[in-house]
Design an enzyme around this catalytic site. Structure first.
Site, short mmCIF file in Angstrom:
data_model
loop_
_atom_site.label_atom_id
_atom_site.label_comp_id
_atom_site.label_asym_id
_atom_site.label_seq_id
_atom_site.Cartn_x
_atom_site.Cartn_y
_atom_site.Cartn_z
CG ASP A 237 9.23 -5.24 -44.68
OD1 ASP A 237 9.42 -4.24 -45.38
OD2 ASP A 237 8.19 -5.45 -44.07
CG ASN B 142 -2.06 -9.74 -40.36
OD1 ASN B 142 -1.37 -8.73 -40.20
ND2 ASN B 142 -1.59 -10.81 -40.96
CG HIS C 54 1.71 -7.53 -40.89
ND1 HIS C 54 1.46 -8.27 -42.02
CD2 HIS C 54 1.80 -6.23 -41.33
CE1 HIS C 54 1.42 -7.48 -43.08
NE2 HIS C 54 1.61 -6.24 -42.69
CD GLU D 280 2.21 -11.89 -41.97
OE1 GLU D 280 1.35 -11.23 -41.37
OE2 GLU D 280 2.28 -11.93 -43.20
P1 PGA Z 1 -0.06 -0.58 -46.27
O1 PGA Z 1 0.72 -1.74 -45.54
O2 PGA Z 1 0.58 0.70 -45.87
O3 PGA Z 1 0.11 -0.84 -47.74
O4 PGA Z 1 -1.50 -0.66 -45.83
C1 PGA Z 1 0.99 -1.63 -44.18
C2 PGA Z 1 1.65 -2.89 -43.68
O5 PGA Z 1 1.24 -3.99 -44.12
O6 PGA Z 1 2.53 -2.79 -42.83
#
Ligand code: PGA
Length: 243
Positions: free
Chosen positions: A67, A135, A137, A142
């Site tokens: 992404d 959450n 995702h 999302e």
């Molecule tokens: P993070 O993000 O590794 O910074 O915790 C993970 C994500 O949101 O996929």
């Protein structure tokens, strides 16, 4: 899903590096699906370290990223293109022409999504690395995202904007939209490696592993992937009952 619980984040990074390196050692022109965020940083550090010490060769691999923020150019130090170059590609000697990510500055978002869909079709991934949001995702898919999605533009949820604000000078600077690989394309990878560390991920990890498969928790679909490995630390595994 195969689950490996490690003592801490350093051990997660070491185990994950073993898996990624095995893919590249077996197939020098492997296609690696890569992720940004804090979680894979230890893994990336270990890959660079082993590349420097043992000469593991990445000159023939191709990479595709999950992404990218909409509205950030690749040279903005908060863009994911910048993150990947500085935290991994330069250290492994991977040429920019062999790395792929959505163009956050695309003026025609639909055309950019179609370009990325075609690219993913042409480059079947040998392994897809993932983090998980608090959450649930994966990439920027999302909660509520259909499992059929391909590359698309998303409005980021308030919780994701809050989680990512730590990288920006203020909440206002966090982009509100992003391009993301879709759920269907994540599931198309031959092998998936998902990493989770820290207490803040414990609920999401529990839902992903032991909850029902539901779009309300996108990562739960990974229960149905034939070759998915979760590596997490004890804090993130805290609520799991079956390990
Ligand atoms: P993070 O993000 O590794 O910074 O915790 C993970 C994500 O949101 O996929």
């Amino acid at each position: 899903m195969k689950i490996i619980v490690c003592k801490d984040a350093a051990e997660v990074a070491a185990r994950a590096a073993e898996i990624m390196q095995a893919v590249v050692c077996e197939k020098s022109d492997a296609v690696l699906g890569l992720a940004t965020g804090s979680t894979p940083l230890g893994l990336y550090h270990n890959l660079i370290d082993a590349h420097n010490r043992e000469g593991i060769d990445y000159s023939h691999v191709t990479t595709v990223n999950l992404d990218e923020y909409a509205g950030l150019p690749a040279d903005n130090d908060q863009s994911y293109a910048y993150f990947m170059r500085h935290n991994l590609f330069d250290g492994l000697g991977i040429a920019p022409t062999q790395t792929h990510i959505e163009n956050g500055m695309a003026t025609d978002p639909a055309a950019e999504c179609a370009r990325y869909d075609a690219l993913l079709e042409a480059l079947p991934r040998d392994i897809q690395l993932l983090g998980i949001g608090s959450n649930g995702h994966i990439a920027f898919n999302e909660p509520g995202t259909s499992f059929d999605t391909t590359t698309h533009v998303v409005d980021l949820k308030e919780s994701t904007i809050r989680d990512n604000a730590r990288f920006f000078a203020s909440m206002e600077e966090v982009p509100r939209q992003a391009f993301t690989m879709g759920m269907k394309q994540i599931m198309d990878a031959k092998q998936i490696l998902i990493l989770a560390t820290g207490e803040a991920k414990a609920d999401a990890v529990y839902g992903m592993v032991e909850g029902e498969v539901t779009t309300a928790l996108p990562a739960s679909i990974l229960q149905t992937h034939p070759a998915c490995t979760l590596i997490c630390d004890e804090a993130a595994a805290r609520r799991l009952t079956n390990v």
